[in-house]
Design a protein around this motif. Structure first.
Motif, mmCIF file in Angstrom:
data_model
loop_
_atom_site.group_PDB
_atom_site.id
_atom_site.type_symbol
_atom_site.label_atom_id
_atom_site.label_comp_id
_atom_site.label_asym_id
_atom_site.label_seq_id
_atom_site.Cartn_x
_atom_site.Cartn_y
_atom_site.Cartn_z
ATOM 1 N N THR A 65 36.705 26.893 46.879
ATOM 2 C CA THR A 65 37.954 27.065 46.123
ATOM 3 C C THR A 65 37.656 27.575 44.717
ATOM 4 O OG1 THR A 65 37.838 24.691 45.782
ATOM 5 C CG2 THR A 65 39.566 25.486 47.255
ATOM 6 N N PHE A 66 36.587 27.059 44.129
ATOM 7 C CA PHE A 66 36.236 27.540 42.791
ATOM 8 C C PHE A 66 35.802 29.002 42.838
ATOM 9 C CE2 PHE A 66 33.585 27.873 38.915
ATOM 10 C CZ PHE A 66 34.562 27.507 37.996
ATOM 11 N N PHE A 67 35.043 29.341 43.867
ATOM 12 C CA PHE A 67 34.624 30.734 44.048
ATOM 13 C C PHE A 67 35.842 31.647 44.159
ATOM 14 C CE2 PHE A 67 33.693 34.184 47.105
ATOM 15 C CZ PHE A 67 32.750 34.881 46.371
ATOM 16 N N ASP A 68 36.822 31.223 44.980
ATOM 17 C CA ASP A 68 38.036 32.027 45.144
ATOM 18 C C ASP A 68 38.764 32.215 43.818
ATOM 19 O OD1 ASP A 68 37.483 32.229 47.789
ATOM 20 O OD2 ASP A 68 38.866 30.652 48.441
ATOM 21 N N SER A 69 38.783 31.149 43.015
ATOM 22 C CA SER A 69 39.497 31.255 41.741
ATOM 23 C C SER A 69 38.775 32.234 40.791
ATOM 24 C CB SER A 69 39.654 29.875 41.088
ATOM 25 O OG SER A 69 38.427 29.439 40.537
ATOM 26 N N ILE A 70 37.456 32.246 40.876
ATOM 27 C CA ILE A 70 36.697 33.188 40.046
ATOM 28 C C ILE A 70 36.994 34.628 40.471
ATOM 29 C CG2 ILE A 70 34.395 34.055 39.474
ATOM 30 C CD1 ILE A 70 33.354 31.228 39.758
ATOM 31 N N ILE A 71 36.984 34.857 41.774
ATOM 32 C CA ILE A 71 37.227 36.212 42.277
ATOM 33 C C ILE A 71 38.638 36.678 41.902
ATOM 34 C CG2 ILE A 71 37.427 37.622 44.371
ATOM 35 C CD1 ILE A 71 34.545 36.907 43.518
ATOM 36 N N ALA A 72 39.598 35.753 42.002
ATOM 37 C CA ALA A 72 40.967 36.110 41.627
ATOM 38 C C ALA A 72 41.031 36.512 40.158
ATOM 39 C CB ALA A 72 41.894 34.924 41.897
ATOM 40 N N LYS A 73 40.282 35.772 39.346
ATOM 41 C CA LYS A 73 40.250 36.047 37.907
ATOM 42 C C LYS A 73 39.658 37.435 37.647
ATOM 43 C CE LYS A 73 39.400 32.919 34.062
ATOM 44 N NZ LYS A 73 38.713 31.692 33.700
ATOM 45 N N ILE A 74 38.574 37.733 38.354
ATOM 46 C CA ILE A 74 37.931 39.039 38.172
ATOM 47 C C ILE A 74 38.898 40.158 38.564
ATOM 48 C CG2 ILE A 74 36.095 40.571 39.017
ATOM 49 C CD1 ILE A 74 34.335 38.083 39.359
ATOM 50 N N ARG A 75 39.552 39.977 39.716
ATOM 51 C CA ARG A 75 40.462 41.017 40.200
ATOM 52 C C ARG A 75 41.610 41.277 39.235
ATOM 53 N NH1 ARG A 75 39.519 42.449 45.620
ATOM 54 N NH2 ARG A 75 38.587 40.776 46.853
ATOM 55 N N SER A 76 42.123 40.193 38.645
ATOM 56 C CA SER A 76 43.292 40.394 37.789
ATOM 57 C C SER A 76 42.915 40.842 36.381
ATOM 58 C CB SER A 76 44.131 39.121 37.735
ATOM 59 O OG SER A 76 43.414 38.116 37.062
ATOM 60 N N ASN A 77 41.693 40.576 35.977
ATOM 61 C CA ASN A 77 41.340 40.855 34.582
ATOM 62 C C ASN A 77 40.502 42.100 34.352
ATOM 63 O OD1 ASN A 77 42.468 38.706 32.829
ATOM 64 N ND2 ASN A 77 41.421 37.425 34.315
ATOM 65 N N PHE A 78 39.866 42.593 35.389
ATOM 66 C CA PHE A 78 39.019 43.767 35.196
ATOM 67 C C PHE A 78 39.529 44.926 36.016
ATOM 68 C CE2 PHE A 78 36.406 40.151 34.167
ATOM 69 C CZ PHE A 78 35.846 40.540 32.981
ATOM 70 N N LYS A 79 39.806 45.989 35.325
ATOM 71 C CA LYS A 79 40.316 47.183 35.977
ATOM 72 C C LYS A 79 39.215 47.818 36.827
ATOM 73 C CE LYS A 79 42.862 51.239 34.437
ATOM 74 N NZ LYS A 79 43.113 52.041 33.239
ATOM 75 N N TYR A 80 38.016 47.802 36.267
ATOM 76 C CA TYR A 80 36.922 48.496 36.931
ATOM 77 C C TYR A 80 36.040 47.488 37.645
ATOM 78 C CZ TYR A 80 38.567 51.664 33.367
ATOM 79 O OH TYR A 80 39.368 52.412 32.568
ATOM 80 N N ASN A 81 36.381 47.175 38.876
ATOM 81 C CA ASN A 81 35.551 46.236 39.612
ATOM 82 C C ASN A 81 35.621 46.582 41.083
ATOM 83 O OD1 ASN A 81 37.393 44.390 41.276
ATOM 84 N ND2 ASN A 81 38.397 44.413 39.286
ATOM 85 N N ARG A 82 34.611 46.122 41.801
ATOM 86 C CA ARG A 82 34.590 46.460 43.224
ATOM 87 C C ARG A 82 33.642 45.496 43.905
ATOM 88 N NH1 ARG A 82 30.676 49.928 45.503
ATOM 89 N NH2 ARG A 82 29.689 50.708 43.630
ATOM 90 N N LEU A 83 34.064 45.021 45.073
ATOM 91 C CA LEU A 83 33.239 44.079 45.819
ATOM 92 C C LEU A 83 32.488 44.850 46.889
ATOM 93 C CD1 LEU A 83 32.608 41.037 46.296
ATOM 94 C CD2 LEU A 83 34.489 41.021 47.926
ATOM 95 N N ASP A 84 31.159 44.759 46.918
ATOM 96 C CA ASP A 84 30.431 45.355 48.038
ATOM 97 C C ASP A 84 29.349 44.388 48.484
ATOM 98 O OD1 ASP A 84 28.209 45.620 46.378
ATOM 99 O OD2 ASP A 84 28.667 47.690 45.865
#
Length: 579
Positions: A215-234
Motif C-alpha cells: 500500500t505504501f508502494f502504491d501511494s508512492i507511485i501515485a505521488k510520482i504520477r501526479s507530481n512529475f510530468k516527465y516520468n515513465r515506468l519500465d
DNA sequence: GCCGTTTTCGGCCCGACTGTTTTCAGTCG
C-alpha cells in the motif's frame, strides 16, 4: 513537494526571461522570490475556502521579495498545477534551453545567440555541435576566443553527466518520501540503499529503494504520477526526468520488495558496493552469483550476516573497495563519527550577508537541533554578491552576536566571519579586525582557475595566518558545475596539522568539499576536520547528516572532528592564538 | 517584479576579469 516545484518554476522563469532579454531586475526578482519561498516554513496546502486563500496570500506577501503578483501565481499554481505566465514564456522559448545556463562561460546573451543563430536548444545539442567540425567552426565565429574554454567546460559537464550529484537525488527523494531513511527502514519499510546509503557525493542514475508494504508502494507511485510530468515506468524501474541543477538528468528509482526473511541479505546486496560483495564471496569461497539469496541467510538481519562471516557490522559508508572487510576482520575499523556526536557548527550565515535569518533565529534553530555551540560567520567585504560585510559593519555585527549570546540560553554563540582568501593567500580583513573575532573561517570564493601550484600556495598562506581557525570549502567546487581549484591536499593537511587549523568538510550538498578521497589523506596525516553545515536557511542544519556520511566514508574519528568537541574543548583550541 | 517611500515611481549588491568591439559587453562570484 509542490512548494519545491513552484520554486523551481520561478527559477526557470527567471533564467528564461534573462535569455529573452527582459529587465534584469525582473529576472532578479523572480530568483529572489524563489529563494525566499524555499527558505520559508510556508506549506503549499490550500482548500478552496476564500478564507484560507486570503490567509495563504497574506502569508506569502509577508515573505521578503514576494509581492502580490507572485503570490497570485502561487495560488494559481496550487489550483491548476501550473501558472499562465510560465506557460506563456515557455511557449516562446524551449524549456531545455535552461540547461545551457549551467555551462560556465555561457550567460544569457550567448545562450540567446546559440539558440537564434545555431538552432541549439539543449545541452545535448550543444555537445553534439562542439564535436562536429563544421558546427564548432560556426560556434567559434559566434563566440570568439572563449570558444575553446567553453568547449572544455561542456566536456567536463558531459563526462560528469553519468555521475549525478547526490543532492539532486536527495532533493527528489525528500519530495517523494518526505524523509530519508538510510540507517533503519522508515514508513512502509522503506530503506534507501545503494550509493546514497554509502554516502557517495555523486551517484549513478539507478537508485535502489527497498520496501515491504504494497500500500505504501502504491501511494508512492501515485505521488510520482501526479507530481512529475516527465516520468515513465519500465522494467528497470521508475524513470523520472529531473531538471534541477541545470542539465536534465534521468533518475531511475528501482523499487525492490523484501519480507521478514530476506531483509538482511537484501539490505547488504542492494547497498553494495560490488567490490564489497565480491570480497565477502571470496571469503566464503563461493562463486555463485545467487550466493546472497541462498537459504543460509534466511531470517538473518544485516548484522547477523556479517557475524556469519566472523565480522563485526560494517557501516554502509565504508563498504567500498573490499579492504574494509579485512580491516574489520583485524578489528582495525576505527570508531566513526556519527550525526549524534555533532554538537557544534562553525559556519553559519545570517541575513547580515546572504543568509535568510537573523542571529537569534539561527541560534534558536540550532538549539532545536541539539547543537551546543555555533559560530556566526558572515561573508567579508570581497564577496560583494553575498553582501559581504565591510570593516565597519563587521564591528557592529560582532556586538550584535555578543548580545545574542548573552540573551539565548543553552548554546554558545561565537562571533566569527567567513573571510575570503584572496588569490595571493592573504585574508580579506586586516589583523585589527581578525583579532576581534572569536573564530575565523578562511575560504576561497573567486579566482578558482589558478594552477595547482598557485592554488596550494594560496591555501598554505591562509593556514599560516595566525588568526585562521578553519579553511572553509578548500577546493571551492560545485558538484556538476565547477571543478574548483586543484590543490596538493597532503601538503595542505600537513601544514594544517602543524598550525592546528581545521580543514572543512562543507556539508552544503552542492559542495561536499573536501570530498571523501581528500579527507582520507587528511585523516592519514591527522589534521583536524570541521563538518559544517554552511547554514543559510532553515533546512540547512539538515546538511550535516550527509556531510557526516561523507566523513564516515573517510573513516574520520570523532576525536579529530571539532564539531564533536565540548564547548570547553573548543574554547581551549581557539585560545591557542592568544599565546 | 519588489520595495519603500518624499504614496506612485525610481532604484534595485557591484568590482574584476576577459577579449577585443580600444571603450565596453558579457560573465563570474
Amino acid at each position: 513537494m509542490k512548494k519545491e516545484r513552484f520554486c523551481d518554476m520561478l527559477r526557470e522563469l527567471s533564467v528564461a526571461l534573462d535569455i529573452l532579454g527582459e529587465d534584469k531586475y525582473k529576472v532578479q526578482a523572480y530568483r529572489r522570490a524563489s529563494s525566499s519561498i524555499k527558505a520559508s516554513q510556508l506549506k503549499f496546502e490550500l482548500d478552496k475556502q476564500p478564507e484560507s486563500i486570503r490567509f495563504f496570500e497574506e502569508k506569502l506577501v509577508s515573505l521578503p521579495y514576494v509581492g502580490k503578483k507572485i503570490a497570485a501565481k502561487a495560488i494559481e499554481f496550487i489550483n491548476e498545477g501550473v501558472f499562465s505566465e510560465y506557460e506563456r514564456v515557455f511557449s516562446k522559448i524551449p524549456i531545455s534551453l535552461i540547461e545551457l545556463s549551467s555551462v560556465q562561460g555561457l550567460g544569457p546573451k550567448k545562450i540567446r545567440k546559440l539558440w537564434k543563430e545555431l538552432g541549439i536548444t539543449s545541452f545535448d545539442d550543444l555537445y553534439r555541435c562542439l564535436e562536429d567540425i563544421d558546427c564548432f567552426d560556426r560556434f567559434k565565429k559566434l563566440i570568439g576566443k572563449e570558444a575553446k574554454k567553453i568547449k572544455e567546460n561542456v566536456e567536463f559537464l558531459w563526462t560528469s553527466k553519468s555521475e549525478i550529484p547526490a543532492w539532486i537525488v536527495l532533493d527528489l527523494l525528500i519530495g517523494i518520501l518526505g524523509d530519508l531513511p538510510f540507517d533503519s527502514p522508515g514508513e512502509g519499510g522503506v530503506l534507501i540503499a545503494g550509493e546514497l546509503r554509502r554516502g557517495k557525493e555523486t551517484v549513478s542514475q539507478y537508485v535502489p529503494i527497498l520496501y515491504t508494504s504494497d500500500t505504501f508502494f502504491d501511494s508512492i507511485i501515485a505521488k510520482i504520477r501526479s507530481n512529475f510530468k516527465y516520468n515513465r515506468l519500465d522494467e528497470s524501474g521508475y524513470k523520472i526526468a529531473v531538471f534541477r541543477g541545470g542539465v536534465k538528468r534521468d533518475v531511475v528509482l528501482r523499487f525492490i520488495k523484501y519480507g521478514e526473511n530476506d531483509r538482511g541479505w537484501k539490505f547488504i546486496r542492494y547497498t553494495g558496493s560490488e567490490n564489497h560483495l565480491l570480497r565477502l564471496q571470496e571469503i566464503a569461497s563461493c562463486k555463485d552469483p545467487y550466493f546472497f539469496s541462498s537459504s543460509k541467510f534466511y531470517g538473518l538481519e544485516e548484522k547477523d550476516i556479517y557475524n556469519y562471516f566472523a565480522l563485526p557490522f560494517i557501516p554502509p559508508e565504508v563498504r567500498e573497495s573490499g579492504e574494509e572487510i579485512d580491516m574489520a576482520a583485524d578489528g582495525a575499523l576505527p570508531p566513526l563519527v556519527s550525526i549524534d556526536d555533532i554538537v557544534g557548527d562553525f559556519h553559519c550565515h545570517t541575513n547580515a550577508s546572504d543568509g535568510w535569518h537573523d542571529i537569534e533565529e539561527v541560534a534558536r534553530l540550532a538549539v532545536s537541533k541539539g547543537l551546543k555551540v555555533i559560530a556566526i560567520t558572515d561573508h567579508s567585504k570581497s564577496s560583494f554578491m553575498a553582501n559581504g560585510l565591510s570593516e565597519d559593519r563587521i564591528i557592529e555585527h560582532i556586538k550584535r552576536i555578543k548580545t545574542a549570546d548573552s540573551k539565548i540560553e543553552g548554546i554558545k554563540i561565537l562571533a566569527g566571519a567567513e573571510v575570503d582568501i584572496l588569490p595571493d593567500g592573504s585574508l580579506d580583513f586586516g589583523d585589527d579586525i581578525l583579532s576581534m573575532l572569536d573564530i575565523v573561517v578562511a575560504s576561497p570564493h573567486f579566482k578558482l582557475d589558478q594552477t595547482p601550484h598557485d592554488a596550494t600556495a594560496r591555501i598554505i598562506k591562509a593556514i599560516k595566518n595566525r588568526f585562521t581557525d578553519i579553511i572553509g570549502h578548500p577546493r571551492g567546487r560545485i558538484l556538476g558545475k565547477r571543478k574548483g581549484i586543484e590543490i596538493d591536499i597532503r601538503e595542505i593537511a600537513l601544514c594544517a596539522k602543524i598550525h592546528n587549523v581545521a580543514l572543512e568538510l562543507n556539508s552544503q550538498w552542492m559542495r561536499l568539499d573536501l570530498d571523501s578521497d581528500a579527507l582520507k589523506i587528511v585523516n592519514e596525516v591527522g589534521a583536524l576536520v570541521a563538518i559544517n553545515s554552511d547554514f543559510h536557511s532553515r533546512k540547512d542544519f539538515l546538511n550535516s547528516f550527509y556531510g557526516v556520511k561523507v566523513a564516515r566514508r573517510a573513516m574520520i574519528d570523532k576525536k579529530v572532528c571539532i564539531n564533536c568537541w565540548s564547548e570547553d574543548a573548543v574554547a581551549k583550541w581557539l585560545s591557542r592564538k592568544n599565546g
